[in-house]
Design an enzyme around this catalytic site. Structure first.
Site, PDB file in Angstrom:
ATOM      1  N   GLU A   1       2.201   1.818  -3.474  1.00 56.91           N
ATOM      2  CA  GLU A   1       1.159   2.402  -4.336  1.00 56.91           C
ATOM      3  C   GLU A   1       1.049   3.914  -4.096  1.00 56.91           C
ATOM      4  OE1 GLU A   1      -2.984   3.791  -3.710  1.00 56.91           O
ATOM      5  OE2 GLU A   1      -2.921   1.696  -3.036  1.00 56.91           O
ATOM      6  N   HIS A   2       1.090   4.322  -2.829  1.00 54.83           N
ATOM      7  CA  HIS A   2       1.018   5.749  -2.522  1.00 54.83           C
ATOM      8  C   HIS A   2       2.223   6.500  -3.084  1.00 54.83           C
ATOM      9  CE1 HIS A   2      -2.177   6.746   0.640  1.00 54.83           C
ATOM     10  NE2 HIS A   2      -2.469   5.525   0.223  1.00 54.83           N
TER      11      HIS A   2
ATOM     12  N   HIS B   1       0.829  -1.207   0.000  1.00 55.53           N
ATOM     13  CA  HIS B   1       0.000   0.000   0.000  1.00 55.53           C
ATOM     14  C   HIS B   1       0.865   1.259   0.000  1.00 55.53           C
ATOM     15  CE1 HIS B   1      -2.647   3.004   2.160  1.00 55.53           C
ATOM     16  NE2 HIS B   1      -3.378   2.697   1.105  1.00 55.53           N
TER      17      HIS B   1
ATOM     18  N   GLU C   1      -4.453   7.571   7.838  1.00 51.77           N
ATOM     19  CA  GLU C   1      -5.472   6.702   7.244  1.00 51.77           C
ATOM     20  C   GLU C   1      -5.794   5.531   8.170  1.00 51.77           C
ATOM     21  OE1 GLU C   1      -6.242   4.308   2.992  1.00 51.77           O
ATOM     22  OE2 GLU C   1      -4.337   5.346   3.363  1.00 51.77           O
TER      23      GLU C   1
END
Length: 420
Positions: A50-51, A47, A127
């Site tokens: 991806e960011h 993740h 998040e």
């Protein structure tokens, strides 16, 4: 069929579907690697990678990426799941080459600048905090972890604040090189796209991607169990489930029909029984998540702590009885819902590109929509009942619940009725 397929020398698949009535194109690069590919000390790195894709390359700054794509009216996005990661743009047909160039650039020449990395790690920690404050999201993480304990497939996609803060540039680069390899990558596009031009651009921009086969994913081992998280909330949020099946399983479509009959809409058994007739909840639905080698079949609901016992008992009753009592009318209605969802994907270039890529990663081929519809149509009452018996027989239940402590224990006692 307007679908065209090519393979680049390094094993990357290029697939496209020309939709002549559209002036825009949706395209992306899908990678068959996600959260379940992470080692124990890599929890959340998929993740984070991806960011970081949008935080600059050797040729473009983070702002430059955003400005360049929006200069032509396009948009760019990405997503991480348990088994895949995708990077997508939507542009005018005439700007497909630019879209390919930007996506290839962020995957082959990422900068991983130290200041950008620290900022993005902090964003993801925020998040994670947002999920912790959202019990109807958090309960799904607890559910997945309890179903598949002590393995990557059971861990949350986001990671933990500790693991996310621990990552450095070298770890990101190593993970990317280990998993982002040609045989596990698909360039997919739908809409106003010329296949030969797409192949040419992808071949030129992605030539540096390794052609080596990536490591095989570790098999998932479903265990089940109970996770209760007392918290002062207005409601108890609970998930009740059992092991499902892989999307490669012969009974996959029958299980999907079963999930729709049980809790797939306003006419479903759970909605009518638990909400409309008993008034025990506002939201309730069934789902079936499928992975390459296993799946999860479950029901989510949120209810008052005083109603947990009755709601849980009603859900268990329906899970145990629906397979034996499902009717032709219910099966027909569920199949109609599935076909509409399938055909709706053909009306959206983004959904179509996603469908093409996922089929190539999962099955190594594009499955004609007629073939899928035929498989859905072939599901009958007997097949649904057989699939239900298989799921329930010898089932090991998984329960995850968050809410007032007094409302959790009744659910834990009642859910054991699913066992055996």
């Amino acid at each position: 069929m307007s679908v065209k397929l090519s393979t680049l020398p390094n094993g990357i698949t290029v697939v496209s579907d020309d939709m002549p009535h559209l002036g825009t194109a949706s395209l992306g690069i899908w990678v068959g690697a996600g959260a379940r590919d992470e080692a124990h000390d890599e929890h959340g790195i998929s993740h984070l990678l991806e960011h970081m894709a949008f935080k600059g390359t050797k040729r473009r700054s983070a702002r430059g990426i955003a400005e360049e794509i929006e200069q032509v009216g396009g948009d760019i996005n990405a997503a991480t799941s348990v088994e895949q990661t995708s990077y997508n743009v939507r542009v005018l047909g005439e700007d497909v080459a630019l879209g390919v160039d930007i996506l290839a650039d962020i995957l082959t020449e990422p900068a991983f600048a130290a200041d950008e990395l620290e900022r993005e790690k902090n964003v993801i920690v925020q998040e994670i905090g947002a999920v912790m404050d959202t019990p109807d999201d958090l309960v799904f993480d607890h559910f997945q972890e309890r179903a598949f304990p002590d393995q990557a497939v059971g861990r949350s996609i986001l990671g933990t604040p500790e693991t996310v803060r621990s990552f450095n540039r070298g770890q990101l680069a190593t993970y990317l090189l280990r998993h982002y390899r040609g045989p596990r990558m698909v360039v997919a596009a739908a809409g106003a796209v010329e296949h030969d031009r797409l192949v040419e651009e992808a071949g030129a921009r992605l030539a540096s991607v390794s052609s080596q086969q990536p490591a095989l994913q570790m098999p998932a081992a479903y265990a089940g169990g109970i996770h209760l998280a007392p918290r002062e909330l207005e409601q108890v949020h609970l998930l009740i489930g059992i092991e499902g099946c892989s999307f490669k399983d012969e009974e996959y479509h029958a299980v999907q029909v079963l999930a729709n009959v049980l809790g797939g809409g306003m006419s479903s058994r759970l909605f009518q029984d638990v909400r409309e007739e008993r008034g025990l909840c506002y939201a309730i639905y069934a789902f079936h998540w499928s992975y390459a080698d296993t799946g999860l079949f479950g029901v989510y609901a949120g209810t008052d702590e005083g109603d947990v016992g009755e709601l849980t008992a009603a859900v268990i009753d329906q899970m145990l009885e629906t397979g034996d009592t499902v009717t032709e009318t219910e099966v027909a209605r569920a199949k109609a819902q599935m076909k509409v969802g399938l055909l709706a994907a053909l009306e959206s270039s983004g959904a179509r590109a996603d469908q093409l890529a996922r089929q190539m990663l999962a099955f190594g081929r594009v499955i004609p929509v007629e073939e899928i519809v035929a498989k859905v149509e072939a599901v009958d009452v007997a097949k649904v009942r057989a699939a239900a018996r298989r799921l329930v027989q010898g089932a090991r239940p998984t329960l995850a619940a968050i809410g007032p402590g007094a409302g959790l224990e009744p659910a834990a006692r009642i859910v054991e009725r699913l066992a055996g």
